[in-house]
Design a protein around this motif. Structure first.
Motif, PDB file in Angstrom:
ATOM      1  N   HIS A  87     -37.930 -39.422  -5.155  1.00 20.12           N
ATOM      2  CA  HIS A  87     -38.000 -41.009  -6.273  1.00 20.12           C
ATOM      3  C   HIS A  87     -36.863 -41.740  -6.984  1.00 20.12           C
ATOM      4  O   HIS A  87     -36.613 -43.219  -6.831  1.00 20.12           O
ATOM      5  CB  HIS A  87     -38.882 -41.429  -7.372  1.00 20.12           C
TER       6      HIS A  87
ATOM      7  N   THR B  54     -34.355 -42.948  -4.575  1.00 21.27           N
ATOM      8  CA  THR B  54     -34.617 -44.461  -4.300  1.00 21.27           C
ATOM      9  C   THR B  54     -34.954 -46.131  -4.869  1.00 21.27           C
ATOM     10  O   THR B  54     -34.658 -46.750  -5.231  1.00 21.27           O
ATOM     11  CB  THR B  54     -34.571 -44.636  -2.566  1.00 21.27           C
ATOM     12  N   ALA B  55     -36.008 -45.617  -4.774  1.00 23.55           N
ATOM     13  CA  ALA B  55     -37.542 -45.995  -5.911  1.00 23.55           C
ATOM     14  C   ALA B  55     -36.638 -46.997  -7.135  1.00 23.55           C
ATOM     15  O   ALA B  55     -36.442 -48.022  -7.584  1.00 23.55           O
ATOM     16  CB  ALA B  55     -39.026 -46.014  -6.032  1.00 23.55           C
ATOM     17  N   TRP B  56     -35.815 -45.656  -7.974  1.00 16.87           N
ATOM     18  CA  TRP B  56     -35.344 -45.681  -9.450  1.00 16.87           C
ATOM     19  C   TRP B  56     -34.073 -46.768  -9.102  1.00 16.87           C
ATOM     20  O   TRP B  56     -34.083 -47.556  -9.787  1.00 16.87           O
ATOM     21  CB  TRP B  56     -35.435 -44.246  -9.606  1.00 16.87           C
TER      22      TRP B  56
ATOM     23  N   GLN C 113     -33.506 -48.754  -6.694  1.00 17.31           N
ATOM     24  CA  GLN C 113     -33.867 -50.937  -6.516  1.00 17.31           C
ATOM     25  C   GLN C 113     -34.615 -51.271  -8.309  1.00 17.31           C
ATOM     26  O   GLN C 113     -33.905 -51.719  -8.186  1.00 17.31           O
ATOM     27  CB  GLN C 113     -34.503 -50.533  -5.599  1.00 17.31           C
TER      28      GLN C 113
ATOM     29  N   LEU D 241     -47.824 -50.340  -9.142  1.00 19.11           N
ATOM     30  CA  LEU D 241     -47.163 -48.889  -8.592  1.00 19.11           C
ATOM     31  C   LEU D 241     -48.501 -47.978  -7.720  1.00 19.11           C
ATOM     32  O   LEU D 241     -49.395 -47.592  -8.754  1.00 19.11           O
ATOM     33  CB  LEU D 241     -46.771 -47.579  -9.902  1.00 19.11           C
TER      34      LEU D 241
ATOM     35  N   LYS E 229     -46.584 -40.305 -10.185  1.00 19.42           N
ATOM     36  CA  LYS E 229     -46.843 -41.864 -10.506  1.00 19.42           C
ATOM     37  C   LYS E 229     -46.526 -42.673 -11.499  1.00 19.42           C
ATOM     38  O   LYS E 229     -45.519 -42.844 -11.983  1.00 19.42           O
ATOM     39  CB  LYS E 229     -47.047 -42.745 -10.353  1.00 19.42           C
TER      40      LYS E 229
ATOM     41  N   LEU F 203     -44.731 -51.012  -5.807  1.00 20.91           N
ATOM     42  CA  LEU F 203     -43.766 -50.566  -5.250  1.00 20.91           C
ATOM     43  C   LEU F 203     -44.299 -49.379  -4.749  1.00 20.91           C
ATOM     44  O   LEU F 203     -45.195 -48.814  -5.360  1.00 20.91           O
ATOM     45  CB  LEU F 203     -42.820 -50.229  -6.384  1.00 20.91           C
ATOM     46  N   HIS F 204     -44.437 -48.768  -3.603  1.00 23.82           N
ATOM     47  CA  HIS F 204     -45.043 -47.357  -2.862  1.00 23.82           C
ATOM     48  C   HIS F 204     -44.553 -46.711  -2.711  1.00 23.82           C
ATOM     49  O   HIS F 204     -42.691 -46.592  -2.506  1.00 23.82           O
ATOM     50  CB  HIS F 204     -45.395 -47.944  -1.111  1.00 23.82           C
ATOM     51  N   LEU F 205     -44.678 -45.696  -3.661  1.00 23.98           N
ATOM     52  CA  LEU F 205     -44.205 -44.493  -4.070  1.00 23.98           C
ATOM     53  C   LEU F 205     -44.448 -43.696  -2.483  1.00 23.98           C
ATOM     54  O   LEU F 205     -45.408 -42.866  -2.772  1.00 23.98           O
ATOM     55  CB  LEU F 205     -43.973 -42.996  -4.797  1.00 23.98           C
TER      56      LEU F 205
END
Length: 334
Positions: free
Chosen positions: A9, A11-13, A15, A31, A39, A165-167
């Motif tokens: 995760h 990339t999401a972090w 961002q 989330l 998650k 925010l989709h993981l």
């Protein structure tokens, strides 16, 4: 000690940390993602990051400051968790009202306050309406993180007031490498099977391995095979399934669903079956007379998954399912 980093995760972090540096973090995050992909761990990392007194350059908590020590001890006064009183139960309005009361006060450290709601979709209607007011008028320096595997089950009014925010699940190679480190006592074949059954979700696959769910699944499938061949009484098979149901209310029904669905898939796409490790057993089953009956049983299993969240008698539920399953093969055996 800092919370573990869920590497897939990243990339999401990054961002979120970029938004933090620009002071553009939302007041609420929705989330979402498949069960078992980390998650909750991701949300915990984010909470620790926001509450840490000396976060690292990459945004992760330092793990040594006073705030981090209180987070590790689960005593930080600005860290809140909203969850059901018991697994499988609803989040009730009284818990939300108590949370709102806490948020109406000034934070203890003058920085962020972080709330996680998990699983968010189990809030009852009164609880959802109560938290909606907080989402509409969010307190300053407060982040609400609603965690769910089923975002569509949340009211649209709540979803619209959160930044989604989709993981995603990691790629298969990354997931397998992580799982082999997490469960070193299991073979690669067992790890691959657990990942396939968990739809590629590493945390869920690790749960299957640690709790010996593969053995439970084997017992359930053997009961289904025995019923189909006429060697096992449906009521005895139902008792086996009911024991599994005590460990998890959804999983045994999910596995029976995939078993029935695989019988249908064999007719047109045998390379895409879920229970690939038991292809031979599936192919050796007596062929049901009508595939429409299999589709009817699939519908019934879908309904059964919903009924497990009610006060229905699990013994009667499973007896009904096993009798219908056995009945698919009665004519063939006769």
């Amino acid at each position: 000690m800092t919370l573990p980093v869920i590497q897939w995760h990243a990339t999401a972090w990054q961002q979120l940390q970029a938004g933090r540096r620009q002071q553009r973090l939302p007041h609420a995050l929705l989330l979402s993602g498949a069960a078992g992909i980390g998650k909750v761990e991701f949300a915990d990392q984010l909470a620790a990051s926001l509450l840490c007194e000396q976060p690292r350059d990459d945004g992760h908590a330092c793990g040594t400051c006073h705030a981090c020590q209180r987070i590790a001890a689960q005593t930080h006064p600005d860290r809140f968790r909203l969850a059901p009183e018991e697994p499988g139960k609803a989040i009730k309005v009284d818990a939300v009202r108590q949370l709102i009361q806490h948020l109406s006060l000034t934070g203890h450290y003058g920085g962020y306050r972080v709330v996680t709601v998990e699983p968010a979709e189990v809030m009852n209607s009164n609880a959802a309406n109560a938290i909606l007011k907080t989402l509409e008028e969010p307190p300053a320096n407060t982040l609400l993180i609603l965690i769910t595997s089923y975002p569509a089950r949340l009211p649209a009014t709540i979803r619209s007031r959160c930044q989604p925010l989709h993981l995603h699940s990691p790629d298969p190679q990354t997931a397998l490498a992580w799982l082999q480190q997490e469960a070193p006592d299991n073979t690669q074949q067992e790890a691959e099977l657990a990942l396939r059954l968990a739809a590629g979700a590493p945390r869920l696959a690790a749960h299957y391995l640690h709790e010996d769910w593969l053995a439970v699944r084997q017992e359930l499938i053997e009961a289904l095979i025995g019923c189909a061949r006429g060697n096992t009484d449906p009521l005895a098979a139902a008792a086996t399934a009911q024991q599994a149901l005590k460990l998890d209310r959804q999983l045994p029904i999910q596995w029976m669903y995939h078993w029935v669905a695989d019988l249908i898939r064999l007719a047109y796409d045998e390379n895409n079956i879920k229970n690939n490790d038991m292809r031979g057993e599936l192919q050796a089953l007596p062929t049901p007379v009508e595939y429409s009956a299999l589709h009817h049983l699939l519908d019934k299993l879908q309904q059964a998954r919903r009924l497990t969240e009610t006060t229905i008698n699990p013994q009667l539920l499973w007896e009904d399912l096993m009798i219908e399953w056995s009945g698919l093969f009665n004519a063939r055996r006769g």
